[in-house]
Design a protein around this motif. Structure first.
Motif, PDB file in Angstrom:
ATOM      1  N   LEU A 164     -56.738  42.285  23.370  1.00 40.59           N
ATOM      2  CA  LEU A 164     -55.556  41.789  22.600  1.00 40.59           C
ATOM      3  C   LEU A 164     -55.092  42.240  21.337  1.00 40.59           C
ATOM      4  N   SER A 165     -55.674  42.817  20.409  1.00 39.16           N
ATOM      5  CA  SER A 165     -55.638  43.084  19.374  1.00 39.16           C
ATOM      6  C   SER A 165     -54.887  44.031  19.551  1.00 39.16           C
ATOM      7  N   GLU A 166     -55.105  45.199  20.125  1.00 41.58           N
ATOM      8  CA  GLU A 166     -54.724  46.779  20.244  1.00 41.58           C
ATOM      9  C   GLU A 166     -53.207  45.981  21.212  1.00 41.58           C
ATOM     10  N   LEU A 167     -53.378  45.516  22.197  1.00 41.22           N
ATOM     11  CA  LEU A 167     -51.455  45.119  22.574  1.00 41.22           C
ATOM     12  C   LEU A 167     -51.269  44.032  21.236  1.00 41.22           C
ATOM     13  N   LYS A 168     -50.999  43.228  20.547  1.00 39.15           N
ATOM     14  CA  LYS A 168     -49.834  42.638  19.366  1.00 39.15           C
ATOM     15  C   LYS A 168     -49.635  44.137  18.529  1.00 39.15           C
ATOM     16  N   GLU A 169     -50.926  45.077  18.389  1.00 43.43           N
ATOM     17  CA  GLU A 169     -50.642  45.950  17.735  1.00 43.43           C
ATOM     18  C   GLU A 169     -49.896  47.170  18.270  1.00 43.43           C
ATOM     19  N   ARG A 170     -49.766  46.958  19.493  1.00 41.01           N
ATOM     20  CA  ARG A 170     -48.837  47.935  19.921  1.00 41.01           C
ATOM     21  C   ARG A 170     -47.253  46.972  20.170  1.00 41.01           C
ATOM     22  N   LEU A 171     -47.347  45.650  20.669  1.00 39.88           N
ATOM     23  CA  LEU A 171     -46.019  45.344  20.484  1.00 39.88           C
ATOM     24  C   LEU A 171     -45.269  44.927  19.484  1.00 39.88           C
ATOM     25  N   ARG A 172     -46.361  44.659  18.169  1.00 42.77           N
ATOM     26  CA  ARG A 172     -45.167  45.283  16.787  1.00 42.77           C
ATOM     27  C   ARG A 172     -45.199  46.178  16.627  1.00 42.77           C
ATOM     28  N   GLU A 173     -45.456  47.786  16.616  1.00 39.49           N
ATOM     29  CA  GLU A 173     -45.014  49.086  16.605  1.00 39.49           C
ATOM     30  C   GLU A 173     -44.336  49.037  17.377  1.00 39.49           C
ATOM     31  N   ALA A 174     -44.114  48.574  18.637  1.00 40.74           N
ATOM     32  CA  ALA A 174     -42.625  48.667  19.550  1.00 40.74           C
ATOM     33  C   ALA A 174     -41.553  47.481  19.156  1.00 40.74           C
ATOM     34  N   GLU A 175     -42.031  46.335  18.206  1.00 43.96           N
ATOM     35  CA  GLU A 175     -40.681  45.856  17.850  1.00 43.96           C
ATOM     36  C   GLU A 175     -40.319  46.949  16.515  1.00 43.96           C
ATOM     37  N   SER A 176     -40.713  47.024  16.146  1.00 48.82           N
ATOM     38  CA  SER A 176     -40.417  47.871  14.438  1.00 48.82           C
ATOM     39  C   SER A 176     -39.676  49.541  14.918  1.00 48.82           C
ATOM     40  N   ASN A 177     -39.702  50.272  16.546  1.00 42.63           N
ATOM     41  CA  ASN A 177     -39.280  50.680  16.509  1.00 42.63           C
ATOM     42  C   ASN A 177     -37.937  50.255  17.070  1.00 42.63           C
ATOM     43  N   LEU A 178     -37.778  49.143  17.446  1.00 45.98           N
ATOM     44  CA  LEU A 178     -36.539  48.983  18.105  1.00 45.98           C
ATOM     45  C   LEU A 178     -35.324  49.186  17.458  1.00 45.98           C
ATOM     46  N   SER A 179     -33.885  49.429  17.862  1.00 45.35           N
ATOM     47  CA  SER A 179     -32.406  49.464  16.179  1.00 45.35           C
ATOM     48  C   SER A 179     -31.695  48.318  17.059  1.00 45.35           C
ATOM     49  N   GLY A 180     -31.698  47.925  15.797  1.00 49.74           N
ATOM     50  CA  GLY A 180     -30.726  46.721  15.981  1.00 49.74           C
ATOM     51  C   GLY A 180     -31.573  45.230  16.842  1.00 49.74           C
ATOM     52  N   PRO A 181     -30.485  44.199  15.356  1.00 46.00           N
ATOM     53  CA  PRO A 181     -31.420  42.818  16.081  1.00 46.00           C
ATOM     54  C   PRO A 181     -31.428  42.990  17.318  1.00 46.00           C
ATOM     55  N   VAL A 182     -33.052  41.595  17.296  1.00 52.16           N
ATOM     56  CA  VAL A 182     -33.969  41.586  18.342  1.00 52.16           C
ATOM     57  C   VAL A 182     -32.582  41.000  19.367  1.00 52.16           C
ATOM     58  N   ASN A 183     -32.206  39.345  19.115  1.00 48.16           N
ATOM     59  CA  ASN A 183     -31.677  38.629  19.631  1.00 48.16           C
ATOM     60  C   ASN A 183     -30.275  38.551  19.703  1.00 48.16           C
ATOM     61  N   GLU A 184     -29.654  39.673  19.661  1.00 49.26           N
ATOM     62  CA  GLU A 184     -28.233  40.075  19.785  1.00 49.26           C
ATOM     63  C   GLU A 184     -27.672  39.311  21.209  1.00 49.26           C
ATOM     64  N   PRO A 185     -26.549  38.724  21.590  1.00 51.52           N
ATOM     65  CA  PRO A 185     -26.218  37.938  22.663  1.00 51.52           C
ATOM     66  C   PRO A 185     -25.988  39.371  23.449  1.00 51.52           C
ATOM     67  N   PRO A 186     -26.320  39.609  24.433  1.00 52.46           N
ATOM     68  CA  PRO A 186     -25.700  40.752  25.669  1.00 52.46           C
ATOM     69  C   PRO A 186     -24.118  40.798  25.032  1.00 52.46           C
ATOM     70  N   PRO A 187     -23.648  41.851  25.687  1.00 54.52           N
ATOM     71  CA  PRO A 187     -22.461  42.380  25.826  1.00 54.52           C
ATOM     72  C   PRO A 187     -20.909  41.425  25.957  1.00 54.52           C
ATOM     73  N   HIS A 188     -21.754  40.642  27.447  1.00 53.32           N
ATOM     74  CA  HIS A 188     -20.465  39.967  28.171  1.00 53.32           C
ATOM     75  C   HIS A 188     -20.379  38.624  27.285  1.00 53.32           C
ATOM     76  N   TYR A 189     -21.066  38.578  26.114  1.00 52.96           N
ATOM     77  CA  TYR A 189     -19.745  37.078  25.970  1.00 52.96           C
ATOM     78  C   TYR A 189     -18.960  36.665  24.904  1.00 52.96           C
TER      79      TYR A 189
END
Length: 71
Positions: free
Chosen positions: A46-71
Motif C-alpha cells: 500500500l505504501s508503494e502504491l501511494k508513492e506511485r500515485l503521488r508520482e503520477a499525480e505530480s507528473n500530470l499537466s493541468g488541473p486534476v478537477n478540470e471539467p471535460p471540454p463538452h461543458y
C-alpha cells in the motif's frame, strides 16, 4: 469406585484437555503469525502504491478537477 480411581480419572481428563489446548494454542499462534506476515506485506504494498500515485499525480499537466471540454 474409590476416591483414588475418581481422582485418577479426573487427572487423566485434565491432562487430555491440556494436550488439546496446547495443540489449539500452537495452531492459533501459527495462524496469527501468518496473518501478521500478510498484513506487513500488504502495508508495504500500500505504501508503494501511494508513492506511485503521488508520482503520477505530480507528473500530470493541468488541473486534476478540470471539467471535460463538452461543458
Amino acid at each position: 469406585m474409590s476416591d483414588v480411581d475418581a481422582l485418577s480419572e479426573r487427572i487423566d481428563a485434565l491432562e487430555m484437555r491440556l494436550s488439546y489446548q496446547d495443540v489449539t494454542i500452537e495452531t492459533l499462534n501459527q495462524t496469527i503469525t501468518a496473518q501478521w506476515t500478510e498484513i506487513d506485506r500488504l502495508t508495504r504494498q500500500l505504501s508503494e502504491l501511494k508513492e506511485r500515485l503521488r508520482e503520477a499525480e505530480s507528473n500530470l499537466s493541468g488541473p486534476v478537477n478540470e471539467p471535460p471540454p463538452h461543458y
